[in-house]
Design an enzyme around this catalytic site. Structure first.
Site, short mmCIF file in Angstrom:
data_model
loop_
_atom_site.label_atom_id
_atom_site.label_comp_id
_atom_site.label_asym_id
_atom_site.label_seq_id
_atom_site.Cartn_x
_atom_site.Cartn_y
_atom_site.Cartn_z
N HIS A 276 34.86 27.00 34.83
CA HIS A 276 36.05 26.16 34.90
C HIS A 276 35.94 25.11 36.01
CE1 HIS A 276 37.82 28.94 32.11
NE2 HIS A 276 37.70 29.94 32.95
N HIS B 139 42.79 29.14 27.31
CA HIS B 139 42.77 29.58 25.90
C HIS B 139 43.81 28.84 25.06
CE1 HIS B 139 40.93 33.68 27.31
NE2 HIS B 139 40.17 32.64 27.59
N ASP C 270 36.22 28.16 26.37
CA ASP C 270 36.75 27.78 27.68
C ASP C 270 36.47 26.32 27.99
OD1 ASP C 270 37.82 30.25 28.31
OD2 ASP C 270 36.17 30.86 29.62
N HIS D 173 32.52 32.26 23.73
CA HIS D 173 33.72 32.20 24.55
C HIS D 173 33.59 31.15 25.65
CE1 HIS D 173 37.53 33.46 26.17
NE2 HIS D 173 36.97 33.30 27.37
#
Length: 307
Positions: free
Chosen positions: A262, A78, A239, A235
């Protein structure tokens, strides 16, 4: 020209997964410094951790980096998204423990303080990473892809059984202030059914209804409901920007994510840098700078929601 903060800013909060109190400070840095974390709770010789793709180590539900001494910083995505989205190339990120504070679960608090502090231009040109070929990685139904484009674009799709999320798709060109206006206030999310399982694995110990969107079927359990009808996919795009910022330079290319996360985005960067001829570094002129994230942002562009 490269940019850094005009003055340092400090944040206090709790680590999402560790549940530990955390203090984070963004400190101006000189030309060509790049982005580094410094663990203030450790001896200087072991304290510096580079915010780079090749420093990423295995972590669950977050991005974690480490140096050769084993010093780690986790849940960096973030703050990295905020820094990249505000167009900052040089910064020292000081932190007094192993995890970045989650704040409200989005990047909005970081963005608000960065824009309030202001940025300064420095005496060196920005270098951008131009994607020259299509690079793709897959893991079952999930994929992440980079391909050539004139600026940074993100195209993301997700599909969850919970009706509160369902199938969502969004595509944005991140030129100028798009990240700040469209993505930065979107919060991390999870299913209520997964909360206890995560905590049993030592995760989400600092998670609350105030720093994450928690859903149960068609119901949104977090107070106030959703900030956007498609907050979840926004969101995921947030990311992705934070993870792509570990490339070490603004990217000129289109990122496509299908159920990716991720680990897959980092695998994509590793595949990219291993392939000769798939990328090159170029010096950004004024026209190119205007197409990069963060160009033209002003303090009044700060998100209204900022914890």
């Amino acid at each position: 020209m490269q940019s850094t903060l005009a003055t340092a800013v400090t944040f206090h909060g709790t680590g999402l997964h560790s549940g530990r109190p955390a203090r984070l400070r963004l400190v101006p840095a000189p030309v060509d410094h790049g982005l580094w974390f410094r663990r203030t709770d450790l001896p200087p010789r072991a304290s510096m951790v580079p915010a780079q793709w090749d420093a990423v180590v295995q972590g669950e539900l977050c991005t974690r980096i480490a140096n050769a001494d084993g010093t780690e910083v986790s849940t960096i995505e973030h703050v990295m998204a905020a820094v990249a989205g505000c167009g900052i190339q040089n910064l020292l990120i000081e932190i007094d423990g192993p995890e970045v504070p989650i704040l409200d679960g989005s990047a909005a608090p970081f963005v608000a303080r960065i824009l309030s502090a202001g940025t300064v231009r420095q005496g060196a040109p920005v270098r951008a990473l131009e994607i020259l070929d299509v690079i793709e990685v897959r893991n079952g139904p999930a994929l992440a892809r980079l391909e050539p484009a004139g600026g940074l674009e993100i195209d993301f799709s997700i599909d969850f059984a919970d009706a509160a999320i369902g199938r969502q798709e969004k595509r944005l060109n991140l030129a100028n202030g798009t990240f700040v206006h469209e993505l930065c206030d979107s919060r991390t999310f999870c299913r209520q059914a997964d909360v206890e399982a995560m905590r049993a694995r030592g995760l989400a110990l600092g998670g609350t209804y105030d720093n994450a969107v928690v859903v149960n079927g068609a119901e949104v359990l977090s107070p106030g409901g959703l900030r956007h009808a498609d907050e979840a996919v926004r969101h995921k795009m947030l990311d992705a920007l934070g993870d792509l910022a570990l490339a070490g330079a603004p990217i000129l290319g289109r990122y496509t994510g299908v159920r990716s996360g991720h680990a897959l985005t980092n695998a994509l960067l590793r595949t990219l840098f291993a392939r000769k001829g798939a990328w090159r570094m170029i010096q950004a002129d004024a026209a190119l700078l205007a197409r990069l994230p963060g160009a033209g942002l002003m303090p009044e562009d700060a998100p209204r929601r900022a914890a």
